[in-house]
Design an enzyme around this catalytic site. Structure first.
Site, PDB file in Angstrom:
ATOM      1  N   ARG A 182       0.817  -1.227   0.000  1.00 61.01           N
ATOM      2  CA  ARG A 182       0.000   0.000   0.000  1.00 61.01           C
ATOM      3  C   ARG A 182       0.853   1.280   0.000  1.00 61.01           C
ATOM      4  O   ARG A 182       0.513   2.274   0.642  1.00 61.01           O
ATOM      5  CB  ARG A 182      -0.969   0.025   1.198  1.00 61.01           C
ATOM      6  CG  ARG A 182      -1.913  -1.131   1.250  1.00 61.01           C
ATOM      7  CD  ARG A 182      -2.854  -1.196   0.061  1.00 61.01           C
ATOM      8  NE  ARG A 182      -3.580  -2.446   0.070  1.00 61.01           N
ATOM      9  CZ  ARG A 182      -3.195  -3.551  -0.595  1.00 61.01           C
ATOM     10  NH1 ARG A 182      -2.102  -3.546  -1.355  1.00 61.01           N
ATOM     11  NH2 ARG A 182      -3.889  -4.651  -0.530  1.00 61.01           N
ATOM     12  N   SER A 232     -11.108  -2.173   3.151  1.00 59.93           N
ATOM     13  CA  SER A 232     -10.421  -2.452   4.422  1.00 59.93           C
ATOM     14  C   SER A 232      -9.971  -1.130   5.021  1.00 59.93           C
ATOM     15  O   SER A 232      -9.241  -0.378   4.381  1.00 59.93           O
ATOM     16  CB  SER A 232      -9.188  -3.318   4.194  1.00 59.93           C
ATOM     17  OG  SER A 232      -9.576  -4.530   3.636  1.00 59.93           O
ATOM     18  N   GLU A 302      -5.540   2.402   6.545  1.00 58.40           N
ATOM     19  CA  GLU A 302      -5.170   2.352   5.121  1.00 58.40           C
ATOM     20  C   GLU A 302      -5.865   3.524   4.416  1.00 58.40           C
ATOM     21  O   GLU A 302      -5.359   4.107   3.466  1.00 58.40           O
ATOM     22  CB  GLU A 302      -5.648   1.014   4.527  1.00 58.40           C
ATOM     23  CG  GLU A 302      -5.394   0.914   3.039  1.00 58.40           C
ATOM     24  CD  GLU A 302      -5.784  -0.436   2.452  1.00 58.40           C
ATOM     25  OE1 GLU A 302      -5.616  -1.465   3.129  1.00 58.40           O
ATOM     26  OE2 GLU A 302      -6.252  -0.444   1.305  1.00 58.40           O
TER      27      GLU A 302
HETATM   28  C1  LIG Z   1     -15.689  -2.101  -1.394  1.00 60.40           C
HETATM   29  C2  LIG Z   1     -14.228  -1.768  -1.515  1.00 60.40           C
HETATM   30  C3  LIG Z   1     -13.303  -2.779  -1.722  1.00 60.40           C
HETATM   31  C4  LIG Z   1     -11.935  -2.480  -1.832  1.00 60.40           C
HETATM   32  N1  LIG Z   1     -11.053  -3.495  -2.047  1.00 60.40           N
HETATM   33  C5  LIG Z   1      -9.740  -3.218  -2.178  1.00 60.40           C
HETATM   34  C6  LIG Z   1      -8.792  -4.270  -2.420  1.00 60.40           C
HETATM   35  O1  LIG Z   1      -9.136  -5.429  -2.546  1.00 60.40           O
HETATM   36  N2  LIG Z   1      -7.487  -3.924  -2.510  1.00 60.40           N
HETATM   37  C7  LIG Z   1      -7.046  -2.631  -2.400  1.00 60.40           C
HETATM   38  O2  LIG Z   1      -5.846  -2.389  -2.505  1.00 60.40           O
HETATM   39  N3  LIG Z   1      -7.928  -1.628  -2.161  1.00 60.40           N
HETATM   40  C8  LIG Z   1      -9.243  -1.881  -2.056  1.00 60.40           C
HETATM   41  N4  LIG Z   1     -10.130  -0.862  -1.820  1.00 60.40           N
HETATM   42  C9  LIG Z   1      -9.619   0.508  -1.606  1.00 60.40           C
HETATM   43  C10 LIG Z   1      -9.503   1.355  -2.890  1.00 60.40           C
HETATM   44  O3  LIG Z   1     -10.439   0.942  -3.874  1.00 60.40           O
HETATM   45  C11 LIG Z   1      -8.086   1.330  -3.472  1.00 60.40           C
HETATM   46  O4  LIG Z   1      -7.132   1.808  -2.554  1.00 60.40           O
HETATM   47  C12 LIG Z   1      -7.987   2.166  -4.763  1.00 60.40           C
HETATM   48  O5  LIG Z   1      -6.731   1.936  -5.344  1.00 60.40           O
HETATM   49  C13 LIG Z   1      -8.153   3.669  -4.521  1.00 60.40           C
HETATM   50  O6  LIG Z   1      -8.313   4.285  -5.781  1.00 60.40           O
HETATM   51  P1  LIG Z   1      -9.168   5.634  -5.950  1.00 60.40           P
HETATM   52  O7  LIG Z   1      -9.073   6.049  -7.372  1.00 60.40           O
HETATM   53  O8  LIG Z   1     -10.518   5.465  -5.410  1.00 60.40           O
HETATM   54  O9  LIG Z   1      -8.318   6.608  -5.058  1.00 60.40           O
HETATM   55  P2  LIG Z   1      -8.857   7.727  -4.027  1.00 60.40           P
HETATM   56  O10 LIG Z   1      -9.552   7.058  -2.902  1.00 60.40           O
HETATM   57  O11 LIG Z   1      -9.588   8.784  -4.750  1.00 60.40           O
HETATM   58  O12 LIG Z   1      -7.475   8.286  -3.518  1.00 60.40           O
HETATM   59  C14 LIG Z   1      -6.606   7.491  -2.736  1.00 60.40           C
HETATM   60  C15 LIG Z   1      -5.263   8.236  -2.619  1.00 60.40           C
HETATM   61  O13 LIG Z   1      -4.641   8.271  -3.887  1.00 60.40           O
HETATM   62  C16 LIG Z   1      -4.462   9.628  -4.318  1.00 60.40           C
HETATM   63  N5  LIG Z   1      -4.712   9.636  -5.766  1.00 60.40           N
HETATM   64  C17 LIG Z   1      -5.831   9.233  -6.425  1.00 60.40           C
HETATM   65  N6  LIG Z   1      -5.649   9.375  -7.756  1.00 60.40           N
HETATM   66  C18 LIG Z   1      -4.412   9.881  -7.922  1.00 60.40           C
HETATM   67  C19 LIG Z   1      -3.635  10.268  -9.060  1.00 60.40           C
HETATM   68  N7  LIG Z   1      -4.089  10.172 -10.316  1.00 60.40           N
HETATM   69  N8  LIG Z   1      -2.389  10.768  -8.855  1.00 60.40           N
HETATM   70  C20 LIG Z   1      -1.884  10.896  -7.606  1.00 60.40           C
HETATM   71  N9  LIG Z   1      -2.574  10.556  -6.500  1.00 60.40           N
HETATM   72  C21 LIG Z   1      -3.806  10.046  -6.658  1.00 60.40           C
HETATM   73  C22 LIG Z   1      -5.439  10.463  -3.515  1.00 60.40           C
HETATM   74  O14 LIG Z   1      -4.961  11.782  -3.349  1.00 60.40           O
HETATM   75  C23 LIG Z   1      -5.454   9.694  -2.187  1.00 60.40           C
HETATM   76  O15 LIG Z   1      -4.336  10.040  -1.408  1.00 60.40           O
HETATM   77  C24 LIG Z   1     -11.495  -1.130  -1.719  1.00 60.40           C
HETATM   78  C25 LIG Z   1     -12.433  -0.110  -1.518  1.00 60.40           C
HETATM   79  C26 LIG Z   1     -13.792  -0.416  -1.424  1.00 60.40           C
HETATM   80  C27 LIG Z   1     -14.781   0.694  -1.230  1.00 60.40           C
END
Ligand SMILES: Cc1cc2nc3c(=O)[nH]c(=O)nc-3n(C[C@H](O)[C@H](O)[C@H](O)COP(=O)(O)OP(=O)(O)OC[C@H]3O[C@@H](n4cnc5c(N)ncnc54)[C@H](O)[C@@H]3O)c2cc1C
Length: 311
Positions: A182, A232, A302
């Site tokens: 992560r 998580s 996380e």
């Molecule tokens: C139901 C559910 C299940 C999930 N299962 C998993 C799983 O199995 N494994 C896992 O790893 N995660 C899981 N997640 C968490 C999440 O989906 C991941 O961490 C995902 O990678 C976050 O992506 P996001 O685009 O939503 O980022 P955001 O939540 O919008 O942002 C997360 C971080 O990344 C930064 N960020 C976003 N986009 C960019 C960019 N283009 N450039 C620079 N920084 C950026 C943001 O500033 C923030 O700090 C889950 C979430 C949910 C709701």
């Protein structure tokens, strides 16, 4: 309309490119969070450069948002500009190597990881199955080195392009990305990932699609997908599982206001009923404190916190 906003509308070519005081509860999977002062959607590199330049000129702080699936935004919201990618940043370029054994894909950081993983699978290439059920964007997944069921971004990424908040563009090769659990080099950097390159070996299409089915079924069975959450809530502490430690403290179903430790999977904090961000935040720290007191293990969130919370 203030001066910054006026200048923004000259830079942005897309309609609704900037929404003022936009509730972040509409853009996060927790469905909580107050307003973003300027919620800006950029659709191409020219707009992105223009917006970054303006933010610097007017001293407007920048926050990057993907699909909002790993963030908790405070009830007070976020001052300054929240930037989100769309348009050209959702596109992918796909190349099969001459032998037909390897797929090279360059994908815009705004694209949903799940749709990208499905595209790779349908073309009969393996290695993205783990990503099909992760509800984030490619940018968010690279930033977090997202992973599941034994796979992670680290296994398939080749390179990434990034632009600093000052507007400097840079490419990173995989060995420079410092990907670990992560974590990526971008976790400590002020900027935005704009695209990433991946490589996948040829596989058996039917097998790949049925693996995705199976993983998604496991998610539906084990995870409280029927409630808003950010997945998580805590990182996996070395040698333990966060959910098991929380369950062993007797915290399944424990609530603060509308926020609750899921009874289905204790590693998830859910927005059970109209929770505020502050309630989710308080529950996260109450759970961490209880687990530390009981087992001497400190759980680290996380989920990333955006905006100001009260301790
Ligand atoms: C139901 C559910 C299940 C999930 N299962 C998993 C799983 O199995 N494994 C896992 O790893 N995660 C899981 N997640 C968490 C999440 O989906 C991941 O961490 C995902 O990678 C976050 O992506 P996001 O685009 O939503 O980022 P955001 O939540 O919008 O942002 C997360 C971080 O990344 C930064 N960020 C976003 N986009 C960019 C960019 N283009 N450039 C620079 N920084 C950026 C943001 O500033 C923030 O700090 C889950 C979430 C949910 C709701």
């Amino acid at each position: 309309m203030d001066n910054f906003h006026k200048k923004l509308s000259e830079v942005l070519q897309n309609e609704n490119g900037c929404l003022c005081e936009e509730p972040m509860s509409r853009h996060t999977t927790f469905r909580v969070g107050g307003p973003a002062q300027y919620f800006i959607t950029v659709t191409n590199p020219v707009e992105l450069t223009g917006v970054l330049k303006l933010c610097n000129e007017y001293d407007v702080p920048i926050t990057v948002l993907g699909n909002g699936s790993n963030v908790l935004v405070s009830d007070a919201g976020i001052r300054g500009a929240v930037l989100r990618l769309s348009g050209e940043f959702l596109k992918s370029e796909i190349t099969e190597d001459v032998s037909g054994q390897t797929l090279l894909v360059t994908v815009g950081a705004g694209r949903m990881l799940s749709s990208f993983a499905m595209e790779v699978a349908r073309l009969g290439y393996t290695g993205a199955e783990f990503a099909a059920g992760i509800p984030g964007t490619v940018g968010g997944a690279v930033m977090m080195n997202a992973g599941a069921y034994g796979g992670e971004i680290k296994d398939c990424i080749q390179n990434a392009e990034w632009v600093s908040f000052e507007g400097e563009c840079r490419g990173f090769q995989r060995e420079e990305l410092q990907l670990s659990y992560r974590h990526s080099i971008f976790s400590e950097k002020q900027g935005m990932i704009t695209k990433a390159g991946f490589c996948f070996p040829k596989g058996e299409k039917e097998e790949i699609l049925s693996k995705i089915e199976q993983l998604n079924r496991m998610r539906r069975e084990k995870q409280p997908l029927e409630y808003p959450s950010a997945g998580s809530t805590f990182k996996r502490p070395e040698g333990h599982f966060a959910g098991k430690l929380i369950q062993d403290c007797g915290l399944a179903g424990y609530s603060v206001g509308g926020a609750q430790v899921s009874e289905k999977h204790c590693g998830f904090i859910i927005n059970r009923e109209a929770a505020t961000a502050q309630e989710v935040y308080r529950l996260i720290y109450e759970v961490s404190d209880r687990v530390e007191k009981e087992f001497g293990v400190r759980l680290e969130p996380e989920v990333r916190f955006l905006g100001k919370f009260t301790e």
